[in-house]
Scaffold this motif. Structure first.
Motif, PDB file in Angstrom:
ATOM      1  N   VAL A  20       4.215  52.216  24.228  1.00 23.64           N
ATOM      2  CA  VAL A  20       4.435  52.456  25.655  1.00 23.64           C
ATOM      3  C   VAL A  20       5.873  52.150  26.063  1.00 23.64           C
ATOM      4  O   VAL A  20       6.188  52.027  27.247  1.00 23.64           O
ATOM      5  N   GLU A  21       6.735  52.030  25.066  1.00 29.09           N
ATOM      6  CA  GLU A  21       8.172  51.823  25.254  1.00 29.09           C
ATOM      7  C   GLU A  21       8.503  50.561  26.038  1.00 29.09           C
ATOM      8  O   GLU A  21       9.395  50.565  26.893  1.00 29.09           O
ATOM      9  N   ASP A  22       7.813  49.483  25.717  1.00 29.97           N
ATOM     10  CA  ASP A  22       8.074  48.183  26.325  1.00 29.97           C
ATOM     11  C   ASP A  22       9.257  47.546  25.590  1.00 29.97           C
ATOM     12  O   ASP A  22       9.125  47.175  24.414  1.00 29.97           O
ATOM     13  N   PRO A  23      10.406  47.398  26.222  1.00 31.01           N
ATOM     14  CA  PRO A  23      11.578  46.850  25.534  1.00 31.01           C
ATOM     15  C   PRO A  23      11.390  45.398  25.083  1.00 31.01           C
ATOM     16  O   PRO A  23      11.942  44.989  24.057  1.00 31.01           O
ATOM     17  N   ASP A  24      10.619  44.629  25.831  1.00 30.75           N
ATOM     18  CA  ASP A  24      10.374  43.241  25.424  1.00 30.75           C
ATOM     19  C   ASP A  24       9.551  43.180  24.137  1.00 30.75           C
ATOM     20  O   ASP A  24       9.782  42.336  23.274  1.00 30.75           O
ATOM     21  N   ALA A  25       8.587  44.080  24.017  1.00 27.70           N
ATOM     22  CA  ALA A  25       7.786  44.137  22.793  1.00 27.70           C
ATOM     23  C   ALA A  25       8.663  44.548  21.618  1.00 27.70           C
ATOM     24  O   ALA A  25       8.548  43.996  20.520  1.00 27.70           O
ATOM     25  N   ALA A  26       9.549  45.502  21.841  1.00 25.59           N
ATOM     26  CA  ALA A  26      10.454  45.940  20.776  1.00 25.59           C
ATOM     27  C   ALA A  26      11.373  44.805  20.348  1.00 25.59           C
ATOM     28  O   ALA A  26      11.600  44.591  19.148  1.00 25.59           O
ATOM     29  N   THR A  27      11.894  44.069  21.301  1.00 25.18           N
ATOM     30  CA  THR A  27      12.772  42.935  20.983  1.00 25.18           C
ATOM     31  C   THR A  27      12.022  41.879  20.189  1.00 25.18           C
ATOM     32  O   THR A  27      12.522  41.374  19.180  1.00 25.18           O
ATOM     33  N   ALA A  28      10.813  41.550  20.624  1.00 26.47           N
ATOM     34  CA  ALA A  28      10.007  40.564  19.901  1.00 26.47           C
ATOM     35  C   ALA A  28       9.669  41.069  18.502  1.00 26.47           C
ATOM     36  O   ALA A  28       9.680  40.298  17.531  1.00 26.47           O
ATOM     37  N   PHE A  29       9.397  42.357  18.377  1.00 30.71           N
ATOM     38  CA  PHE A  29       9.086  42.967  17.075  1.00 30.71           C
ATOM     39  C   PHE A  29      10.273  42.814  16.120  1.00 30.71           C
ATOM     40  O   PHE A  29      10.113  42.388  14.976  1.00 30.71           O
ATOM     41  N   VAL A  30      11.462  43.153  16.593  1.00 29.18           N
ATOM     42  CA  VAL A  30      12.659  43.043  15.757  1.00 29.18           C
ATOM     43  C   VAL A  30      12.904  41.591  15.363  1.00 29.18           C
ATOM     44  O   VAL A  30      13.153  41.286  14.191  1.00 29.18           O
ATOM     45  N   ARG A  31      12.822  40.696  16.312  1.00 27.41           N
ATOM     46  CA  ARG A  31      13.058  39.268  16.010  1.00 27.41           C
ATOM     47  C   ARG A  31      12.046  38.733  14.996  1.00 27.41           C
ATOM     48  O   ARG A  31      12.392  37.950  14.123  1.00 27.41           O
ATOM     49  N   ARG A  32      10.802  39.180  15.111  1.00 23.44           N
ATOM     50  CA  ARG A  32       9.763  38.705  14.203  1.00 23.44           C
ATOM     51  C   ARG A  32       9.991  39.182  12.765  1.00 23.44           C
ATOM     52  O   ARG A  32       9.741  38.456  11.821  1.00 23.44           O
ATOM     53  N   PHE A  33      10.440  40.405  12.606  1.00 24.84           N
ATOM     54  CA  PHE A  33      10.517  41.001  11.271  1.00 24.84           C
ATOM     55  C   PHE A  33      11.931  41.192  10.723  1.00 24.84           C
ATOM     56  O   PHE A  33      12.087  41.663   9.598  1.00 24.84           O
ATOM     57  N   GLN A  34      12.956  40.845  11.481  1.00 25.91           N
ATOM     58  CA  GLN A  34      14.314  41.160  11.045  1.00 25.91           C
ATOM     59  C   GLN A  34      14.690  40.511   9.719  1.00 25.91           C
ATOM     60  O   GLN A  34      15.332  41.163   8.872  1.00 25.91           O
ATOM     61  N   ALA A  35      14.300  39.299   9.469  1.00 29.14           N
ATOM     62  CA  ALA A  35      14.665  38.644   8.203  1.00 29.14           C
ATOM     63  C   ALA A  35      13.986  39.332   7.018  1.00 29.14           C
ATOM     64  O   ALA A  35      14.623  39.558   5.977  1.00 29.14           O
ATOM     65  N   GLN A  36      12.713  39.682   7.177  1.00 29.03           N
ATOM     66  CA  GLN A  36      11.999  40.355   6.088  1.00 29.03           C
ATOM     67  C   GLN A  36      12.579  41.739   5.806  1.00 29.03           C
ATOM     68  O   GLN A  36      12.769  42.121   4.652  1.00 29.03           O
ATOM     69  N   VAL A  37      12.854  42.481   6.859  1.00 28.94           N
ATOM     70  CA  VAL A  37      13.372  43.840   6.710  1.00 28.94           C
ATOM     71  C   VAL A  37      14.759  43.802   6.067  1.00 28.94           C
ATOM     72  O   VAL A  37      15.031  44.514   5.100  1.00 28.94           O
ATOM     73  N   TYR A  38      15.627  42.961   6.594  1.00 28.30           N
ATOM     74  CA  TYR A  38      16.980  42.868   6.046  1.00 28.30           C
ATOM     75  C   TYR A  38      16.943  42.356   4.601  1.00 28.30           C
ATOM     76  O   TYR A  38      17.638  42.881   3.732  1.00 28.30           O
ATOM     77  N   GLY A  39      16.112  41.368   4.329  1.00 22.84           N
ATOM     78  CA  GLY A  39      16.002  40.829   2.967  1.00 22.84           C
ATOM     79  C   GLY A  39      15.553  41.881   1.970  1.00 22.84           C
ATOM     80  O   GLY A  39      16.105  41.982   0.864  1.00 22.84           O
ATOM     81  N   LEU A  40      14.571  42.684   2.342  1.00 20.72           N
ATOM     82  CA  LEU A  40      14.120  43.757   1.459  1.00 20.72           C
ATOM     83  C   LEU A  40      15.224  44.794   1.273  1.00 20.72           C
ATOM     84  O   LEU A  40      15.470  45.252   0.155  1.00 20.72           O
ATOM     85  N   ALA A  41      15.899  45.144   2.351  1.00 18.55           N
ATOM     86  CA  ALA A  41      16.979  46.135   2.263  1.00 18.55           C
ATOM     87  C   ALA A  41      18.091  45.647   1.337  1.00 18.55           C
ATOM     88  O   ALA A  41      18.601  46.415   0.521  1.00 18.55           O
ATOM     89  N   VAL A  42      18.447  44.374   1.421  1.00 21.30           N
ATOM     90  CA  VAL A  42      19.482  43.818   0.530  1.00 21.30           C
ATOM     91  C   VAL A  42      18.998  43.831  -0.914  1.00 21.30           C
ATOM     92  O   VAL A  42      19.748  44.179  -1.830  1.00 21.30           O
ATOM     93  N   SER A  43      17.738  43.483  -1.133  1.00 19.02           N
ATOM     94  CA  SER A  43      17.243  43.432  -2.511  1.00 19.02           C
ATOM     95  C   SER A  43      17.212  44.810  -3.156  1.00 19.02           C
ATOM     96  O   SER A  43      17.420  44.932  -4.360  1.00 19.02           O
ATOM     97  N   VAL A  44      17.002  45.859  -2.370  1.00 19.78           N
ATOM     98  CA  VAL A  44      16.979  47.212  -2.921  1.00 19.78           C
ATOM     99  C   VAL A  44      18.385  47.772  -3.048  1.00 19.78           C
ATOM    100  O   VAL A  44      18.749  48.330  -4.080  1.00 19.78           O
TER     101      VAL A  44
END
Length: 190
Positions: A20-44
């Motif tokens: 529903v394009e809630d910017p707060d939800a998107a921000t919380a989503f990025v903050r929650r997963f940013q370390a995992q996503v970036y870590g996987l991207a670096v490992s690949v």
């Protein structure tokens, strides 16, 4: 200090908020997963700058694909990390040179494995002399598979055909050889 309700929301609820394009939800989503996503991207990718681009694109794709998320097929983290892994692999492949012909592959194998070339002359994909030394120190069939795949731009099936080995064996040799090289090569960074 109060914690926004999005920070405590379940992963599924954050994805629903992105639908529903809630910017707060998107921000919380990025903050929650940013370390995992970036870590996987670096490992690949083994490249911090490229990993940042991959991570950003992964979150954009997740935002766009949020309506298609199906919790019955897996977790939010698994879904997001699959997006990230696929993007990282695509980014690595895009950087790789086009596959070369058979004579050029044989010359590349000889130059790289004989020790007559620096890492830069062999390919930009293998930039450190330590990585080449590690490659040369391993089993020759493993080194050949890595050179064909990484420097020659061959798929695992093409490596198998070139070497006269089954596809599974080619994949194993490539994977094991790359692990050896990664262990000997530091991650690029700023």
């Amino acid at each position: 200090m109060t914690v926004p309700h999005h920070a405590r929301a379940a992963d599924d609820a954050l994805v629903a908020g992105m639908v529903v394009e809630d910017p707060d939800a998107a921000t919380a989503f990025v903050r929650r997963f940013q370390a995992q996503v970036y870590g996987l991207a670096v490992s690949v990718t083994r490249d911090r700058a490229l990993a940042e681009d991959v991570a950003q694109e992964a979150f954009l794709r997740a935002w766009r694909a949020a309506p298609t998320f199906d919790r019955a097929r897996g977790t939010v983290a698994g879904w997001l990390l699959t997006i990230t892994r696929n993007l990282a692999i695509d980014a690595v492949r895009a950087r790789r040179a086009d596959p070369t012909d058979g004579d050029e592959l044989d010359r590349l194998l000889h130059l790289t494995l004989a020790g007559d070339a620096t890492a830069e002359a062999a390919s930009t994909a293998v930039e450190a002399d330590r990585a080449l030394a590690s490659l040369r120190a391993g089993p020759p069939e493993q080194a050949r598979a890595v050179v064909l795949a990484v420097l020659g731009g061959c798929t695992a099936a093409e490596v198998g055909a070139h070497e006269g080995i089954p596809l599974g064996t080619a994949k194993t040799r490539i994977r094991t050889g790359l692990r050896r090289m990664r262990a000997a090569t530091p991650v690029e960074g700023p």
